[in-house]
Write an enzyme that holds these catalytic residues in place. Sequence first.
Site, PDB file in Angstrom:
ATOM      1  CE1 TYR B  30      -4.159  -1.713   0.192  1.00 63.13           C
ATOM      2  CE2 TYR B  30      -2.717  -3.373   1.121  1.00 63.13           C
ATOM      3  CZ  TYR B  30      -3.914  -3.016   0.535  1.00 63.13           C
ATOM      4  OH  TYR B  30      -4.854  -3.982   0.279  1.00 63.13           O
ATOM      5  CG  LEU B  31       2.221   2.958  -3.203  1.00 59.17           C
ATOM      6  CD1 LEU B  31       2.175   3.312  -4.679  1.00 59.17           C
ATOM      7  CD2 LEU B  31       3.658   3.008  -2.678  1.00 59.17           C
TER       8      LEU B  31
END
Lengths: 155, 155
Positions: B30-31
């Site tokens: 996840y960014l």
Amino acid sequence: MAQEIERKFHVTSDDWRALADAGTRIRQFYLASREGLTVRVRRREGRPAVLTLKTGSGLSRGEFEYDIPDADADALEAAHLGTVIEKRRHLVPLGSLTIEVDVFAGPFAPLVTAEIELPAADHAVTLPSWIGREVTDDPRYGNGAMALAGAPPPA
Amino acid sequence: MAQEIERKFHVTSDDWRALADAGTRIRQFYLASREGLTVRVRRREGRPAVLTLKTGSGLSRGEFEYDIPDADADALEAAHLGTVIEKRRHLVPLGSLTIEVDVFAGPFAPLVTAEIELPAADHAVTLPSWIGREVTDDPRYGNGAMALAGAPPPA
């Protein structure tokens, strides 16, 4: 993925306008904006919407750009952080390089910044007289930071 | 953009295995992961890397998926938040629908969850006996939340 080497400056007069194109309107918003990563959606007059991820910080950053459907950009705006940024970008030739002059609108006016993309970090460049203080390493001038924290200090 | 209507459950026995395919390995990170938005990169065995943005929360979310070059996915991993999630996803038919059973590895083992994508939010469905407590509305079971906060409560 592109490696982007850019320097950013204040603009201290209108003398650039004689050399510039008419400019294009840009509307952009941020879905993420933190140390080491921004996720931006940009709408630019006459072009497809672009989703851009930038990693790293300062002079040399990783940049990842993907065209996305305009309808996606419209729907994603509901999840934006802070303020939507509107500006007009003008191109000003500088020898073999191009200076991008961004004239900010709305809550960020009268901020005007200039960015120069360089072929190498140590590329020498003679700056025009309307170029002011360099802010490349000042995170407050990142548009992602501005969306969250508001206008940076004036020139 | 797709509107995704999904319900998520705990899995309480191994009885689903007799009906399932061999599964595919998934690695995802996840960014961004916040209320109202996740930005995920997923690598799935035998498929191109996918950048996925999900907006909203709960049963019905907006989902935006873009194939990206594998090299971009590799480079973006440097900017990931929290823990990289590794799991194996098995498909289990349920009448005209498909249940996705995710068997988590590493720090999330022995968590096993099941997701059912529904054609409508009020679509009736008879659940198999190995389906346990529903966690659709529990944000701790979102994989983006898990990447940041660790394993959710056991079944």
